[in-house]
Design an enzyme around this catalytic site. Structure first.
Site, PDB file in Angstrom:
ATOM      1  N   GLY A  59       4.418   9.167   6.152  1.00 18.18           N
ATOM      2  CA  GLY A  59       4.821   7.848   5.700  1.00 18.18           C
ATOM      3  C   GLY A  59       3.660   7.021   5.217  1.00 18.18           C
ATOM      4  CG  HIS A  60       1.037   4.587   2.978  1.00 12.99           C
ATOM      5  ND1 HIS A  60       0.548   3.298   3.071  1.00 12.99           N
ATOM      6  CD2 HIS A  60      -0.036   5.368   2.711  1.00 12.99           C
ATOM      7  CE1 HIS A  60      -0.764   3.313   2.849  1.00 12.99           C
ATOM      8  NE2 HIS A  60      -1.147   4.571   2.640  1.00 12.99           N
ATOM      9  CG  ASP A  61       3.289   0.977   7.804  1.00  9.31           C
ATOM     10  OD1 ASP A  61       4.318   1.653   7.614  1.00  9.31           O
ATOM     11  OD2 ASP A  61       2.823   0.740   8.932  1.00  9.31           O
ATOM     12  N   GLY A  62       2.917  -0.929   3.882  1.00  9.10           N
ATOM     13  CA  GLY A  62       2.339  -1.766   2.844  1.00  9.10           C
ATOM     14  C   GLY A  62       2.340  -3.223   3.259  1.00  9.10           C
ATOM     15  CB  SER A  70      -0.960   0.002   1.195  1.00 10.46           C
ATOM     16  OG  SER A  70      -1.981  -0.949   0.990  1.00 10.46           O
ATOM     17  N   GLY A  93       1.901 -11.869   2.786  1.00 12.40           N
ATOM     18  CA  GLY A  93       3.150 -12.300   3.380  1.00 12.40           C
ATOM     19  C   GLY A  93       4.330 -11.391   3.137  1.00 12.40           C
TER      20      GLY A  93
END
Length: 465
Positions: A308-311, A70, A315
């Site tokens: 920021g952003h996480d993805g 993401s 897995g």
């Protein structure tokens, strides 16, 4: 805040390896960037550890590619803002004006949902719709044609709830305006101007490089994910593959007024600022950020603003944080779903050392849990493919989660998961959904119009009547 410390490459190579082993992460890739100021050269450091696939043992390297999940949303948002820059539409243009055939389940939302609602996750459209519409260039057109089947989880603009579907819809907006597929538009408008060499959107583009495979579970129960990636229809929400080096080139542009390293103006400085500026409050502030901009989430790190952003894909987990004031960005790619403890340990050390910035205290359960009455929150909460039941079992409050549909099929989930709810504060509880050390917040809240919600995993889920 000081930013004068040189990046100690040997130290961070060792720390990545040590911490990845400590937290059971099969493979990881780390990149640290400090943007040069006043004519100074950038400092860029990358390293990798472990393996790309536990079955093959192929070593992870700095030029292997990973699913950034993401984090792709910020890239999609960047191209949307490019189109705002050139006057193709405004943030408050109704999407219906761009996609005339748009039909959502709620007719009023169909007419009123705007580009801004989609960028800020406030549309209320069910966010976890992973409809596989094939592999052709018309995948987004087909996806949007079926979006009317998706539920409306909350009233338009009433709260914040993470929405993959909204970003796929934005991808279709890009297609309609540019006359290109989302994949082509991303290459022409972003990857090429930034000079990226190891970034792509399609599996066949990743296959030409050594590429990470996802892993599920942890410890002795770690298994290779049953599939490599999500359907092509999810592209704008999370299908970019890249190296940490390329991710940091994107981050550099956002810390340098929208300019690529060669000086090309990729995005206007005004749009760069708008993307990082406050748009909407997050109902709970511990999992990601305290608020959201246009694509980025925003973090208050003890008085210093980070974005920021996480993805997360099947897995694989990726993390990107920027402190624009210090000119520092850090990218971490991993090939296991439960990598948050590795991210926390690394980023706390890196930003303390290089920017003298202290991250917020971690979300944890207190030594002595406060008294909390679960009774007002008992019941069923439901959205597309997910049922969350709050009940009491063996005298303890628990959350029982049942996942169905495409999400369950992709992750191989079948049986409901039951996790104890540990009181943390007023209407806030904690659960530990996997065997990692990380707790996740669960917040119960009520909209001004009276509807009751649970907020977990960045999603707002309404209580069933």
């Amino acid at each position: 805040m000081t930013t004068e410390t040189t990046i100690d490459t040997a130290h961070w190579e060792n720390r990545l390896t040590e911490l990845a082993k400590k937290h059971g992460v099969p493979g990881a890739q780390l990149g640290i960037l400090r943007v040069g100021r006043d004519g100074a050269e950038d400092e860029l450091f990358t390293t990798a550890t472990g393996v790309l696939h536990v079955g093959t043992g192929q070593p992870a390297t700095t030029d292997s590619v990973w699913q950034i999940g993401s984090i792709s949303k910020v890239w999609t948002a960047t191209v949307v803002m490019q189109l705002v820059d050139v006057g193709s539409f405004t943030l408050d243009t109704p999407v219906k004006e761009i996609l005339e055939d748009l039909e959502l389940r709620d007719p009023d939302v169909t007419q009123k949902v705007t580009v801004r609602h989609l960028l800020t996750h406030t549309s209320g459209i069910d966010g976890d719709v992973f409809t596989d519409t094939g592999r052709g260039d018309d995948v987004l057109e087909k996806y949007v044609a079926r979006l009317g089947e998706a539920a409306q989880n909350h009233p338009l603009g009433a709260t914040w709830s993470y929405c993959n579907s909204g970003y796929v819809l934005l991808g279709r907006v890009i297609e309609a305006v540019t006359g290109k597929t989302w994949d082509q538009a991303m290459k022409e408008r972003l990857f090429t101007p930034l000079g990226l060499t190891h970034t792509g959107t399609l599996p066949e583009e990743a296959m030409v490089f050594a590429h990470a495979m996802g892993h599920l579970g942890s410890g002795e129960e770690l298994t290779v994910a049953p599939v490599w990636g999500l359907p092509r229809s999810c592209g704008p929400a999370g299908l970019i593959t890249a190296t940490a080096t390329d991710v940091l080139a994107f981050a550099r542009m956002h810390m340098n007024g929208g300019r690529a390293k060669d000086g090309a103006q990729v995005l206007s400085a005004d749009s760069v600022a708008a993307m990082a500026a406050y748009q909407v409050e997050c109902p709970e502030k511990d999992l990601l950020g305290d608020s959201w901009g246009l694509g980025w989430f925003r973090c208050d790190w003890n008085g210093v603003r980070a974005i920021g952003h996480d993805g997360n894909t099947i897995g694989q987990a990726a993390f990107l944080r920027l402190v624009p004031e210090a000119g520092i960005a850090v990218s971490l790619n991993t090939n296991v779903g439960s990598a948050i403890p590795l991210f926390q340990d690394l980023y706390e050390e890196i930003f303390a050392e290089l920017a003298d910035v202290r991250l917020p205290d971690r979300f944890e359960v207190p030594d002595e849990a406060p008294a909390a009455d679960i009774t007002p929150f008992l019941g069923e909460y439901a959205r597309e493919s997910v049922l969350q039941e709050i009940l009491v079992l063996d005298g303890k409050p628990v959350m029982r989660t049942t996942v169905s549909g495409p999400v369950a099929e992709l992750e191989g989930a079948s049986e409901p998961e039951v996790h104890e709810l540990v009181p943390v504060g007023e209407a806030i509880f904690a659960v530990k959904p996997d065997k990692s050390a990380a707790y996740y917040p669960v917040r119960f809240y009520t909209l001004p119009t009276g509807e009751e919600y649970i907020h977990f995993g960045a999603r707002a889920t309404p209580k069933k009547a």
